[in-house]
Motif scaffolding. Sequence first.
Motif, short mmCIF file in Angstrom:
data_model
loop_
_atom_site.label_atom_id
_atom_site.label_comp_id
_atom_site.label_asym_id
_atom_site.label_seq_id
_atom_site.Cartn_x
_atom_site.Cartn_y
_atom_site.Cartn_z
N LEU A 195 0.82 -1.20 0.00
CA LEU A 195 0.00 0.00 0.00
C LEU A 195 0.86 1.26 0.00
N MET A 196 1.96 1.24 0.73
CA MET A 196 2.85 2.39 0.74
C MET A 196 3.50 2.58 -0.64
N GLN A 197 3.88 1.49 -1.27
CA GLN A 197 4.46 1.58 -2.61
C GLN A 197 3.47 2.15 -3.61
N ALA A 198 2.19 1.89 -3.37
CA ALA A 198 1.16 2.41 -4.28
C ALA A 198 0.88 3.89 -4.04
N GLY A 199 1.40 4.44 -2.92
CA GLY A 199 1.25 5.86 -2.68
C GLY A 199 0.53 6.26 -1.42
N CYS A 200 0.13 5.29 -0.57
CA CYS A 200 -0.51 5.64 0.68
C CYS A 200 0.43 6.43 1.57
N ILE A 201 -0.10 7.38 2.31
CA ILE A 201 0.73 8.20 3.19
C ILE A 201 0.95 7.53 4.54
N ALA A 202 0.11 6.56 4.88
CA ALA A 202 0.23 5.81 6.14
C ALA A 202 -0.68 4.60 6.03
N THR A 203 -0.43 3.60 6.87
CA THR A 203 -1.30 2.42 6.89
C THR A 203 -1.64 2.05 8.33
N TYR A 204 -2.81 1.44 8.48
CA TYR A 204 -3.29 0.95 9.77
C TYR A 204 -3.97 -0.40 9.55
N ARG A 205 -4.04 -1.19 10.59
CA ARG A 205 -4.62 -2.53 10.46
C ARG A 205 -6.08 -2.46 10.03
N ASP A 206 -6.86 -1.59 10.68
CA ASP A 206 -8.30 -1.53 10.44
C ASP A 206 -8.84 -0.22 11.01
N PRO A 207 -10.13 0.06 10.88
CA PRO A 207 -10.67 1.31 11.42
C PRO A 207 -10.43 1.48 12.92
N GLU A 209 -7.81 0.52 14.70
CA GLU A 209 -6.45 1.00 14.94
C GLU A 209 -6.30 2.45 14.49
N LEU A 210 -6.95 2.81 13.39
CA LEU A 210 -6.92 4.20 12.94
C LEU A 210 -7.57 5.11 13.97
N LEU A 211 -8.69 4.69 14.53
CA LEU A 211 -9.35 5.49 15.55
C LEU A 211 -8.46 5.66 16.77
N ALA A 212 -7.78 4.58 17.18
CA ALA A 212 -6.89 4.66 18.34
C ALA A 212 -5.74 5.63 18.10
N ALA A 213 -5.32 5.76 16.84
CA ALA A 213 -4.20 6.65 16.49
C ALA A 213 -4.69 7.97 15.91
N TYR A 214 -5.96 8.25 16.07
CA TYR A 214 -6.62 9.38 15.39
C TYR A 214 -5.84 10.69 15.52
N ASP A 215 -5.49 11.07 16.74
CA ASP A 215 -4.86 12.37 16.96
C ASP A 215 -3.48 12.47 16.34
N ARG A 216 -2.83 11.31 16.12
CA ARG A 216 -1.50 11.31 15.52
C ARG A 216 -1.54 11.07 14.01
N SER A 217 -2.73 10.82 13.49
CA SER A 217 -2.88 10.51 12.08
C SER A 217 -3.22 11.76 11.29
N ALA A 218 -3.32 11.58 9.97
CA ALA A 218 -3.72 12.70 9.10
C ALA A 218 -5.13 13.17 9.41
N LEU A 219 -5.94 12.32 10.04
CA LEU A 219 -7.29 12.71 10.41
C LEU A 219 -7.30 13.72 11.53
N GLY A 220 -6.24 13.77 12.30
CA GLY A 220 -6.17 14.69 13.43
C GLY A 220 -5.78 16.09 13.06
N ALA A 221 -5.53 16.34 11.77
CA ALA A 221 -5.20 17.70 11.33
C ALA A 221 -6.37 18.63 11.60
N PRO A 222 -6.10 19.88 11.95
CA PRO A 222 -7.20 20.80 12.25
C PRO A 222 -8.15 20.95 11.07
N ALA A 223 -9.44 21.05 11.36
CA ALA A 223 -10.43 21.30 10.33
C ALA A 223 -10.56 22.80 10.09
N MET A 224 -10.98 23.14 8.88
CA MET A 224 -11.18 24.56 8.57
C MET A 224 -12.52 25.03 9.14
#
Length: 224
Positions: A195-207, A209-224
């Motif tokens: 997935l990284m070779q295909a261009g993903c900026i990060a990977t997680y096992r499943d939703p 794990e992504l939720l657990a890492a939310y604040d450190r992930s790209a999702l945690g970026a401030p909203a406009m």
Amino acid sequence: MLRAVIFDVDGTLIDSVPQHAKAWQDAFRDFGHDFPLEDIRRQIGKGGDHLLPVFLSEAEIEERGEALEKHRAEILKTRYLPTIKGFPEVRALVERLLADGRHLALASSAKADELQTYKTIAGIADLIETETSSDDAEASKPDPDIFEAALDRLDGIAPDEAVVIGDTPYDAEAARKAGLRTIGLLGGGWTAEELMQAGCIATYRDPAELLAAYDRSALGAPAM
């Protein structure tokens, strides 16, 4: 600034890739072809317009492709749909994104009627109003049409203000062509390296794990 998140569905929000692969394998067999399940699995994420040419000649697609696709859909519905489950914490992840003011859309290579069922399986039918399916695009992933259609419906949001969450290299490729970044999940059977070779900026096992890492992930970026 992150304003929107666009979700793939199969292998991302619901654990359905094995079932899709088996439905295609069964359909191919009924039409006289026996292909290895793993070869088919690695094509899941594409629509039939891109999947069929991997296995069949142009002449056979012209003659029987539409009938084979309809047969595949019926097999999936009758044999395998009852075994499809949502991944853990999908609803919680969606609720967190909504609470943070993100606009959300689904962008799937599935047919529109299938997508409605998948939203229910994922437990988010009441949370997401914007969606695009293969019915909204001339070409499926890895062409960018489905993601471009989703952006059009997320009125006023630029590609650099959104991120895709998907599970295949085809998601990452299609997103890149649409000017979007992709977070990869491993639910579709692809490795983090692939997935990284295909261009993903990060990977997680499943939703979850992504939720657990939310604040450190790209999702945690401030909203406009």
